[in-house]
Design an enzyme around this catalytic site. Structure first.
Site, PDB file in Angstrom:
ATOM      1  N   ASP A  14      -2.360  -5.930  -0.731  1.00  0.00           N
ATOM      2  CA  ASP A  14      -3.145  -5.150   0.236  1.00  0.00           C
ATOM      3  C   ASP A  14      -4.484  -4.865  -0.447  1.00  0.00           C
ATOM      4  OD1 ASP A  14      -3.947  -2.430   1.571  1.00  0.00           O
ATOM      5  OD2 ASP A  14      -2.330  -3.062   2.856  1.00  0.00           O
ATOM      6  N   LYS A  43      -4.692  -8.785   7.274  1.00  0.00           N
ATOM      7  CA  LYS A  43      -4.882  -7.416   7.785  1.00  0.00           C
ATOM      8  C   LYS A  43      -6.367  -7.088   7.613  1.00  0.00           C
ATOM      9  CE  LYS A  43      -3.525  -2.746   6.284  1.00  0.00           C
ATOM     10  NZ  LYS A  43      -2.540  -2.041   5.424  1.00  0.00           N
ATOM     11  N   ASP A 103      -9.112  -4.178   7.913  1.00  0.00           N
ATOM     12  CA  ASP A 103      -9.318  -2.735   7.993  1.00  0.00           C
ATOM     13  C   ASP A 103     -10.660  -2.414   8.640  1.00  0.00           C
ATOM     14  OD1 ASP A 103      -8.337  -0.200   7.477  1.00  0.00           O
ATOM     15  OD2 ASP A 103      -7.802  -0.682   5.409  1.00  0.00           O
ATOM     16  N   ASP A 128      -2.882   6.431   8.783  1.00  0.00           N
ATOM     17  CA  ASP A 128      -1.867   5.968   7.822  1.00  0.00           C
ATOM     18  C   ASP A 128      -0.603   6.819   7.884  1.00  0.00           C
ATOM     19  OD1 ASP A 128      -3.824   4.237   7.144  1.00  0.00           O
ATOM     20  OD2 ASP A 128      -3.996   4.859   5.054  1.00  0.00           O
ATOM     21  N   TRP A 159       0.799  -1.235   0.000  1.00  0.00           N
ATOM     22  CA  TRP A 159       0.000   0.000   0.000  1.00  0.00           C
ATOM     23  C   TRP A 159       0.829   1.281   0.000  1.00  0.00           C
ATOM     24  CZ3 TRP A 159      -4.542   1.377  -1.462  1.00  0.00           C
ATOM     25  CH2 TRP A 159      -5.010   2.645  -1.119  1.00  0.00           C
ATOM     26  N   CYS A 206     -11.460   0.069   2.166  1.00  0.00           N
ATOM     27  CA  CYS A 206     -11.359   1.528   2.225  1.00  0.00           C
ATOM     28  C   CYS A 206     -11.507   2.205   0.862  1.00  0.00           C
ATOM     29  CB  CYS A 206     -10.060   1.928   2.909  1.00  0.00           C
ATOM     30  SG  CYS A 206     -10.098   1.482   4.654  1.00  0.00           S
ATOM     31  N   ARG A 261      -3.065  -1.567  14.573  1.00  0.00           N
ATOM     32  CA  ARG A 261      -2.617  -0.228  14.215  1.00  0.00           C
ATOM     33  C   ARG A 261      -3.002   0.729  15.329  1.00  0.00           C
ATOM     34  NH1 ARG A 261      -2.554   1.005   8.751  1.00  0.00           N
ATOM     35  NH2 ARG A 261      -2.814   3.168   9.344  1.00  0.00           N
ATOM     36  N   TRP A 304      -6.730   1.935  13.056  1.00  0.00           N
ATOM     37  CA  TRP A 304      -5.980   3.201  13.185  1.00  0.00           C
ATOM     38  C   TRP A 304      -6.079   3.791  14.584  1.00  0.00           C
ATOM     39  CZ3 TRP A 304     -10.758   3.736  10.341  1.00  0.00           C
ATOM     40  CH2 TRP A 304     -10.734   3.040   9.142  1.00  0.00           C
TER      41      TRP A 304
HETATM   42  C1  GLA Z   1      -6.428   1.972   5.099  1.00  0.00           C
HETATM   43  C2  GLA Z   1      -5.237   1.315   5.783  1.00  0.00           C
HETATM   44  C3  GLA Z   1      -4.045   1.319   4.840  1.00  0.00           C
HETATM   45  C4  GLA Z   1      -4.387   0.608   3.545  1.00  0.00           C
HETATM   46  C5  GLA Z   1      -5.612   1.265   2.930  1.00  0.00           C
HETATM   47  C6  GLA Z   1      -6.144   0.496   1.734  1.00  0.00           C
HETATM   48  O1  GLA Z   1      -6.227   3.326   4.907  1.00  0.00           O
HETATM   49  O2  GLA Z   1      -4.938   1.968   6.968  1.00  0.00           O
HETATM   50  O3  GLA Z   1      -2.922   0.713   5.450  1.00  0.00           O
HETATM   51  O4  GLA Z   1      -4.621  -0.753   3.785  1.00  0.00           O
HETATM   52  O5  GLA Z   1      -6.691   1.342   3.865  1.00  0.00           O
HETATM   53  O6  GLA Z   1      -7.282   1.128   1.203  1.00  0.00           O
END
Ligand code: GLA
Length: 535
Positions: free
Chosen positions: A102, A178, A180, A235, A66, A151, A231, A214
């Site tokens: 990703d 992973k 999200d 980002d 990503w 996302c 996380r 996040w």
């Molecule tokens: C979010 C995640 C990123 C990535 C994007 C992909 O923003 O935090 O690390 O995976 O989505 O759309």
């Protein structure tokens, strides 16, 4: 190393340091006050999930696309080229293992509700890509979302389909997922991720569960019971270009959560930006050192096919990686920070020593002195100091050591009463897939091997195969001695039916005193039987 009280008479540096400590503590109190849900949700197991599956007992290492590529360029060709570069650059030998797509549109949901590979982008299928990655001795990482959509909005999320989707990921042989937190309006975050954890267990394939909210929902408080890493912040950059200021904000937010990390449960300050356009060599070195000091997952985010010598050198610095991968799993944190210089410590290491880092944000090259007492050590301690970037050992030093640091650079050190600085075990496998084929209707004995090498300098305790992971048709023996171990897999085909047979073998590396796994390793054995075999 024993702790002694700070003496009454203090140098100006010490006074400044204690003021800074106070400031950090105050920030901590303010941050805690702004976490309305400080209480751990009820109903979750007390122990870390990793204690069950033995995964990620040290921070996971790998690569995700990503940061550098965003969504569009991701496809099978890219992932294969990156996997090859990971091996050729020496990153695999340094411990990087998890790799895969990703966000880039990998799958859609079919009419029957099941996930289907996007064959235009991934012609081998997502299962085929997993096999390719396993054959290179790497582990397979995939991405999804806990809400209704990912996302970018381009892929379906798992909401309402948790069990089916986790089964698909298991069928594709993912080792790391992973998950999200986009398009999750109205969902309870703890219940959602707990359900996904349940779905993963029901799918029967242990995976590293990487939660990606996040920091939403304060996952550091509860996520260790469900997954392996979470996380902590937004980002680190938008695709394609590193953002140094943003990375530092993330580092200084993440370090405050040090108390929540430990073996199998890691704060994740996001994928690294080392080697991406926009960073100087010193900044690359600092970012990598800060991530190692914080026992962060080391997930590279740069283009591995096009790395400078310096980037490779930074990403494969085993002495720095040894701090990250230290089996005690402590996350280092800031001891004091005057805005120009920060001193990072609180990272005891398995050999009885500790890691220390000075991060310098001033304009001109400077010498900085580190006092043992700032680290909770006695001024009279005589310590050897290993510089993890110049690879020089000096000492013994009594009371303090001086280090030279340049702008945006670090001094990254190991301190020890001994003059040797062992590297803990770093495991690398030649493949994670054994493929066997019987030819005819007669009983046959087939064998295949997986070789695991310890690239660290410390010995590994013995391996044990989990007998429950073996079906009746498979026998596994651990052979070899010293740093390389071979798992010899023997299959007697007598009595087997035509068709595909599969086993996921678990091997544990047992810590002799506690009897707990120091690391568990899983690999696949595939057996294809061409015709029914009679006894
Ligand atoms: C979010 C995640 C990123 C990535 C994007 C992909 O923003 O935090 O690390 O995976 O989505 O759309």
């Amino acid at each position: 190393m024993s702790v002694k009280k700070i003496p009454a008479k203090r140098s100006p540096e010490e006074i400044r340091a204690s003021r800074a400590i106070l400031a950090v503590l105050l920030m901590g109190v303010m941050a805690a006050a702004s976490w309305p849900q400080m209480r751990r949700p009820e109903g979750l197991p007390q122990s870390a999930h990793a204690e069950v599956d033995g995964l990620a007992l040290t921070p996971p290492m790998g690569w995700y696309p990503w940061n550098m590529f965003g969504e569009e360029p991701q496809n099978e060709k890219l992932i294969k080229e990156i996997a090859d570069a990971l091996v050729a650059s020496g990153m695999k030998d340094a411990g990087y293992a998890y790799v895969g797509p990703d966000e880039g549109v990998c799958f859609s949901r079919g009419k029957d509700g099941r996930l289907m590979t996007n064959l235009e982008r991934y012609p081998s299928g997502l299962r085929g890509l997993g096999d390719i990655i396993h054959t290179k001795g790497l582990k397979y990482a995939l991405y999804t979302d806990a809400g209704t959509k990912t996302c970018s909005g381009a892929m379906p999320g798992t909401k309402g389909r948790e069990f089916e989707d986790m089964r698909s990921f298991a069928e594709w042989r993912a080792d790391y997922i992973k998950i999200d937190w986009c398009s999750s309006e109205g969902q309870d975050i703890v219940q959602t991720y707990a359900l996904l954890g349940k779905a993963q267990r029901a799918a029967g394939r242990p995976v590293v569960h990487s939660l990606c909210s996040w920091g939403d929902g304060y996952p550091w408080i509860w996520a260790g019971a469900i997954g392996h890493m979470w996380r902590t912040t937004a980002d680190i950059c938008g695709p394609g270009r590193a953002d140094w200021a943003r990375a530092l904000r993330i580092a200084f937010a993440n370090e405050k959560l040090a108390g929540f990390a430990g073996p199998g449960r890691w704060n994740d300050p996001d994928m690294m930006i080392v080697g991406m356009p926009g960073l100087s060599e010193a900044q690359n070195r600092s970012l990598f050192s800060l991530w190692c000091m914080m026992a962060s997952p080391l997930i590279a985010g740069n283009d591995l096919r096009d790395m400078s010598r310096s980037t490779v050198g930074i990403l494969t610095n085993l002495e720095a990686i040894a701090v990250d991968q230290d089996p005690l799993g402590a996350q280092g944190h800031v001891v004091w920070n005057d805005g120009n210089v920060s001193l990072w410590a609180g990272k005891p290491l398995f050999d009885g020593g500790q890691a220390v880092l000075v991060f310098y944000q001033g304009k001109y090259k400077a010498d900085k002195k580190i006092y043992w007492e700032e680290l909770g050590l006695q001024a009279s301690d005589e310590l050897y100091v290993r510089n993890l970037w110049t690879h020089e050992t000096t000492g013994p030093h009594a009371g303090s050591v001086s280090v030279a640091v340049g702008p945006d650079d670090v001094a990254f050190l190991r301190l020890s009463k001994k003059s040797d600085f062992p590297i803990p075990p770093v495991l690398v496998a030649d493949t994670y897939l054994v493929s066997l084929r019987s030819k005819g209707a007669r009983p046959e004995t087939l064998t295949g091997t997986v070789t695991v090498t310890n690239k660290g300098s410390s010995d590994l305790p013995p391996w044990r195969i989990d007998p429950e992971s073996l079906p009746p048709w498979l026998k596994v023996a651990v052979a070899g001695s010293g740093k390389a171990r071979t798992f010899v897999n023997t299959v007697s085909t007598a009595g087997l039916k035509k068709g595909a047979h599969h086993a996921l073998v678990r091997a544990d590396n047992i810590e002799p005193i506690s009897g707990k796994p120091m690391s568990a390793l899983y690999y696949d054995v595939d057996l294809e039987v061409a015709r029914n075999v009679r006894r």
